[in-house]
Design a protein around this motif. Structure first.
Motif, PDB file in Angstrom:
ATOM      1  N   MET A 170       5.135  -9.148   4.472  1.00  0.00           N
ATOM      2  CA  MET A 170       5.285 -10.013   3.292  1.00  0.00           C
ATOM      3  C   MET A 170       6.541 -10.860   3.431  1.00  0.00           C
ATOM      4  SD  MET A 170       5.862  -8.848  -0.666  1.00  0.00           S
ATOM      5  CE  MET A 170       6.803  -9.940  -1.740  1.00  0.00           C
ATOM      6  N   PRO A 171       6.394 -12.188   3.319  1.00  0.00           N
ATOM      7  CA  PRO A 171       7.592 -13.032   3.422  1.00  0.00           C
ATOM      8  C   PRO A 171       8.396 -12.977   2.117  1.00  0.00           C
ATOM      9  CG  PRO A 171       5.666 -14.379   2.962  1.00  0.00           C
ATOM     10  CD  PRO A 171       5.177 -12.964   3.062  1.00  0.00           C
ATOM     11  N   VAL A 172       9.667 -13.326   2.228  1.00  0.00           N
ATOM     12  CA  VAL A 172      10.511 -13.429   1.034  1.00  0.00           C
ATOM     13  C   VAL A 172      10.221 -14.766   0.360  1.00  0.00           C
ATOM     14  CG1 VAL A 172      12.859 -13.527   0.175  1.00  0.00           C
ATOM     15  CG2 VAL A 172      12.288 -12.063   2.108  1.00  0.00           C
ATOM     16  N   THR A 173      10.001 -14.740  -0.938  1.00  0.00           N
ATOM     17  CA  THR A 173       9.651 -15.954  -1.669  1.00  0.00           C
ATOM     18  C   THR A 173      10.581 -16.146  -2.859  1.00  0.00           C
ATOM     19  OG1 THR A 173       8.154 -14.751  -3.119  1.00  0.00           O
ATOM     20  CG2 THR A 173       7.201 -15.688  -1.105  1.00  0.00           C
ATOM     21  N   ARG A 174      10.542 -17.358  -3.394  1.00  0.00           N
ATOM     22  CA  ARG A 174      11.228 -17.651  -4.646  1.00  0.00           C
ATOM     23  C   ARG A 174      10.774 -16.698  -5.741  1.00  0.00           C
ATOM     24  NH1 ARG A 174       9.441 -19.694  -9.515  1.00  0.00           N
ATOM     25  NH2 ARG A 174      10.552 -21.452 -10.452  1.00  0.00           N
ATOM     26  N   ASP A 175       9.466 -16.400  -5.790  1.00  0.00           N
ATOM     27  CA  ASP A 175       8.964 -15.539  -6.862  1.00  0.00           C
ATOM     28  C   ASP A 175       9.463 -14.106  -6.724  1.00  0.00           C
ATOM     29  OD1 ASP A 175       7.793 -17.711  -7.960  1.00  0.00           O
ATOM     30  OD2 ASP A 175       5.742 -17.198  -7.382  1.00  0.00           O
ATOM     31  N   PHE A 176       9.701 -13.667  -5.486  1.00  0.00           N
ATOM     32  CA  PHE A 176      10.271 -12.331  -5.335  1.00  0.00           C
ATOM     33  C   PHE A 176      11.709 -12.316  -5.873  1.00  0.00           C
ATOM     34  CE2 PHE A 176      12.454  -8.973  -2.809  1.00  0.00           C
ATOM     35  CZ  PHE A 176      11.812  -7.892  -3.392  1.00  0.00           C
ATOM     36  N   PHE A 177      12.457 -13.372  -5.591  1.00  0.00           N
ATOM     37  CA  PHE A 177      13.814 -13.447  -6.158  1.00  0.00           C
ATOM     38  C   PHE A 177      13.763 -13.491  -7.687  1.00  0.00           C
ATOM     39  CE2 PHE A 177      15.470 -15.110  -1.931  1.00  0.00           C
ATOM     40  CZ  PHE A 177      16.218 -13.980  -1.685  1.00  0.00           C
ATOM     41  N   LEU A 178      12.800 -14.214  -8.231  1.00  0.00           N
ATOM     42  CA  LEU A 178      12.661 -14.262  -9.690  1.00  0.00           C
ATOM     43  C   LEU A 178      12.369 -12.860 -10.244  1.00  0.00           C
ATOM     44  CD1 LEU A 178      12.733 -16.327 -12.011  1.00  0.00           C
ATOM     45  CD2 LEU A 178      10.276 -16.655 -11.698  1.00  0.00           C
ATOM     46  N   GLU A 179      11.542 -12.110  -9.521  1.00  0.00           N
ATOM     47  CA  GLU A 179      11.223 -10.739  -9.943  1.00  0.00           C
ATOM     48  C   GLU A 179      12.487  -9.870  -9.905  1.00  0.00           C
ATOM     49  OE1 GLU A 179       7.976  -9.177  -7.656  1.00  0.00           O
ATOM     50  OE2 GLU A 179       7.956  -7.252  -8.738  1.00  0.00           O
ATOM     51  N   LEU A 180      13.275 -10.015  -8.842  1.00  0.00           N
ATOM     52  CA  LEU A 180      14.542  -9.268  -8.743  1.00  0.00           C
ATOM     53  C   LEU A 180      15.492  -9.674  -9.877  1.00  0.00           C
ATOM     54  CD1 LEU A 180      15.400  -9.462  -4.918  1.00  0.00           C
ATOM     55  CD2 LEU A 180      14.428  -7.512  -6.154  1.00  0.00           C
ATOM     56  N   GLY A 235      18.654 -15.829   0.000  1.00  0.00           N
ATOM     57  CA  GLY A 235      19.562 -15.257  -0.992  1.00  0.00           C
ATOM     58  C   GLY A 235      19.335 -15.817  -2.371  1.00  0.00           C
ATOM     59  N   MET A 236      19.870 -15.089  -3.359  1.00  0.00           N
ATOM     60  CA  MET A 236      19.802 -15.560  -4.743  1.00  0.00           C
ATOM     61  C   MET A 236      21.095 -15.228  -5.481  1.00  0.00           C
ATOM     62  SD  MET A 236      17.680 -12.825  -7.066  1.00  0.00           S
ATOM     63  CE  MET A 236      18.786 -11.762  -8.028  1.00  0.00           C
ATOM     64  N   MET A 237      21.416 -16.059  -6.489  1.00  0.00           N
ATOM     65  CA  MET A 237      22.422 -15.757  -7.504  1.00  0.00           C
ATOM     66  C   MET A 237      21.755 -16.000  -8.852  1.00  0.00           C
ATOM     67  SD  MET A 237      24.584 -16.672 -10.087  1.00  0.00           S
ATOM     68  CE  MET A 237      25.481 -18.222 -10.195  1.00  0.00           C
ATOM     69  N   ALA A 238      21.674 -14.955  -9.659  1.00  0.00           N
ATOM     70  CA  ALA A 238      21.047 -15.083 -10.978  1.00  0.00           C
ATOM     71  C   ALA A 238      22.089 -14.901 -12.065  1.00  0.00           C
ATOM     72  CB  ALA A 238      19.946 -14.035 -11.139  1.00  0.00           C
ATOM     73  N   GLN A 239      22.097 -15.811 -13.052  1.00  0.00           N
ATOM     74  CA  GLN A 239      22.996 -15.697 -14.219  1.00  0.00           C
ATOM     75  C   GLN A 239      22.092 -15.606 -15.454  1.00  0.00           C
ATOM     76  OE1 GLN A 239      24.571 -16.037 -17.185  1.00  0.00           O
ATOM     77  NE2 GLN A 239      25.843 -14.581 -16.097  1.00  0.00           N
ATOM     78  N   PRO A 240      21.863 -14.391 -15.932  1.00  0.00           N
ATOM     79  CA  PRO A 240      20.824 -14.226 -16.955  1.00  0.00           C
ATOM     80  C   PRO A 240      21.201 -14.742 -18.342  1.00  0.00           C
ATOM     81  CG  PRO A 240      21.849 -12.121 -16.439  1.00  0.00           C
ATOM     82  CD  PRO A 240      22.382 -13.108 -15.443  1.00  0.00           C
ATOM     83  N   PHE A 241      22.500 -14.860 -18.654  1.00  0.00           N
ATOM     84  CA  PHE A 241      22.867 -15.357 -19.989  1.00  0.00           C
ATOM     85  C   PHE A 241      22.536 -16.846 -20.115  1.00  0.00           C
ATOM     86  CE2 PHE A 241      25.777 -17.014 -23.230  1.00  0.00           C
ATOM     87  CZ  PHE A 241      25.501 -16.152 -24.277  1.00  0.00           C
ATOM     88  N   THR A 242      22.836 -17.608 -19.058  1.00  0.00           N
ATOM     89  CA  THR A 242      22.467 -19.031 -19.072  1.00  0.00           C
ATOM     90  C   THR A 242      21.006 -19.221 -18.673  1.00  0.00           C
ATOM     91  OG1 THR A 242      23.091 -19.354 -16.755  1.00  0.00           O
ATOM     92  CG2 THR A 242      24.810 -19.728 -18.402  1.00  0.00           C
ATOM     93  N   GLY A 243      20.436 -18.206 -18.010  1.00  0.00           N
ATOM     94  CA  GLY A 243      19.051 -18.317 -17.553  1.00  0.00           C
ATOM     95  C   GLY A 243      18.899 -19.079 -16.255  1.00  0.00           C
ATOM     96  N   GLU A 244      19.971 -19.113 -15.460  1.00  0.00           N
ATOM     97  CA  GLU A 244      19.927 -19.837 -14.189  1.00  0.00           C
ATOM     98  C   GLU A 244      19.594 -18.909 -13.019  1.00  0.00           C
ATOM     99  OE1 GLU A 244      23.331 -23.008 -14.005  1.00  0.00           O
ATOM    100  OE2 GLU A 244      24.019 -21.226 -15.045  1.00  0.00           O
ATOM    101  N   LEU A 245      18.814 -19.437 -12.071  1.00  0.00           N
ATOM    102  CA  LEU A 245      18.570 -18.744 -10.808  1.00  0.00           C
ATOM    103  C   LEU A 245      18.809 -19.723  -9.664  1.00  0.00           C
ATOM    104  CD1 LEU A 245      17.519 -16.274  -9.194  1.00  0.00           C
ATOM    105  CD2 LEU A 245      15.226 -17.268  -9.406  1.00  0.00           C
ATOM    106  N   PHE A 246      19.783 -19.411  -8.825  1.00  0.00           N
ATOM    107  CA  PHE A 246      20.007 -20.150  -7.576  1.00  0.00           C
ATOM    108  C   PHE A 246      19.351 -19.344  -6.461  1.00  0.00           C
ATOM    109  CE2 PHE A 246      23.136 -23.374  -8.875  1.00  0.00           C
ATOM    110  CZ  PHE A 246      23.447 -22.909 -10.134  1.00  0.00           C
ATOM    111  N   HIS A 247      18.589 -20.002  -5.598  1.00  0.00           N
ATOM    112  CA  HIS A 247      17.894 -19.235  -4.564  1.00  0.00           C
ATOM    113  C   HIS A 247      17.662 -20.104  -3.333  1.00  0.00           C
ATOM    114  CE1 HIS A 247      14.103 -21.262  -5.758  1.00  0.00           C
ATOM    115  NE2 HIS A 247      14.624 -21.183  -6.981  1.00  0.00           N
ATOM    116  N   ALA A 248      17.630 -19.436  -2.184  1.00  0.00           N
ATOM    117  CA  ALA A 248      17.363 -20.123  -0.912  1.00  0.00           C
ATOM    118  C   ALA A 248      16.381 -19.288  -0.110  1.00  0.00           C
ATOM    119  CB  ALA A 248      18.657 -20.316  -0.126  1.00  0.00           C
TER     120      ALA A 248
END
Lengths: 261, 261
Positions: free
Chosen positions: A1-11, A117-130
């Motif tokens: 299974m490849p790493v995807t944006r949606d997997f980062f969103l799930e994390l 990689g990802m950086m998630a900031q849940p209070f602002t609701g931002e997800l940075f991902h590559a």
């Protein structure tokens, strides 16, 4: 299974379920941590541990052959080709003071090189991902591709560091000299500053004494946006330590020339 | 017409319509401001001016007898009993670097004393507001009452200042001495730090060289949450200048004893 944006969103969602209810909990508590010899309610430690547990469970389920290195729950399978590197709350001091510039960091290395990689900031609701060599920030469900600025000179650069007090001795003198050269310097954003560099609003980040889990997740976000991140000698940054991230090769060279011993 | 939470919400929405579309606009621009002798796209100045215009229009419509002092568009009717004090974007450097800790400040004074105020952060969707002696923060449509921490000692206090470089000469020495005493110090949040003090997550804010529009809106948010905000000599803070805000009278006294000349 490849790493995807949606997997980062799930994390990110799994981590947010543990961190967000504890962010700004316990306001008005006099002193977090130990009180009269008894461990008091400590929302950041609870959030850190619970978020890492949730992240590790998802990684183990989807990628059972991969290794994991986490800030809170240690290392497993570091000899595997692929190793995930987790900091459930990067920016603990921002978290405890209520400032929404901390983040949940998860990176993936292949033979030691950060590839997603990802950086998630849940209070602002931002997800940075590559993933797959592309760097994005997601906000309100919209993905925007990250592109670094074109700044090449220190005199035009905006620089961040968490706090200048972390630089000791000669490193502090060299760092202070860079402050004198840049257009604007600012303190205090941990992972958020690297993401703003990837997004083109910050040109230079210089830090010291980082752990691998402080930087691995951010490396692909910066590199896939066109930026450069290394240690102060120009070597790969995945091991942490002294880090320079810059928007252009010229700016990176100028900063490295001043910081390296 | 009395000042209400809903009027502040209306002001916040009107300002957000001007600021938010310009926040993180122009990423990748090398140098904001003048380029080759021609004024370049400058989102923060545009946002500042347009937001203040929108705020002034609403105030003038609802309170035609009141005076207004704004950062961008000057003063009118300062001899009136009631004067509104506006900083459309407090934390310009946070704004231009993409960090969501700037805010739109609007305060109301009666005979020179701040009696109501708001700080709105449209990217996070937060509104801090104080009316009728009550201080609230609104997030996701929910109002939570602000209450300061109970911290009374410097050794247990978390302190913020925008940057220590603003303190000059003896003031810098006195400020540095306080850094040595507090539990934790952090830089870089402008108005956001005062709101976190009102909310109980920060205990002390010390600043210098403030303008009235940097502080008036925040005074009721802090005072109605139980905090204390004065200049370094203990006088009312509405004129700006050197400011100490603290969660308790004891902490305020301890900080003031070290900062005043």
């Amino acid at each position: 299974m490849p790493v995807t944006r949606d997997f980062f969103l799930e994390l990110a969602n799994a981590a947010a379920a543990e961190t967000l209810p504890r962010f700004r909990a316990g306001g008005g508590i006099d002193d977090k941590g130990i009180k009269g010899g008894v461990a008091a309610f400590d929302p950041v430690t609870e959030a850190d541990r619970a978020a890492e547990t949730a992240i590790r469970a998802l990684i183990t389920r989807h990628f059972p052959d991969h290794g994991i290195l986490g800030e809170e729950h240690g290392a497993t399978g570091l000899d595997r080709d692929h190793v995930w590197v987790i900091d459930p709350i990067d920016g603990t001091r921002a978290f405890i003071t209520g400032i929404p510039v901390w983040g949940t960091l998860v990176g993936l290395t292949e033979h030691g090189k950060a590839i997603a990689g990802m950086m998630a900031q849940p209070f602002t609701g931002e997800l940075f991902h590559a993933v797959d060599g592309k760097s994005f920030r997601t906000f309100n469900g919209v993905d925007v591709e990250n592109t670094v600025s074109g700044v090449t000179e220190l005199s035009k650069a905006t620089m961040f560091t968490t706090t200048p007090h972390l630089f000791k001795g000669a490193a502090r003198e060299r760092y202070d000299a860079i402050e004198q050269k840049v257009k604007l310097f600012r303190y205090g954003c941990d992972c958020y500053a690297y993401c703003m560099l990837a997004a083109g609003f910050v040109d230079l980040v210089i830090e010291t004494a980082l752990q691998p889990y402080d930087i691995v997740a951010l490396v692909p976000i910066i590199e896939a946006a066109g930026g450069i991140v290394t240690d102060w000698d120009g070597s790969r940054p995945e091991k942490g330590g002294d880090i320079i991230a810059a928007s252009t090769p010229q700016l990176h060279q100028a900063a490295m020339a001043m910081m390296r011993s």
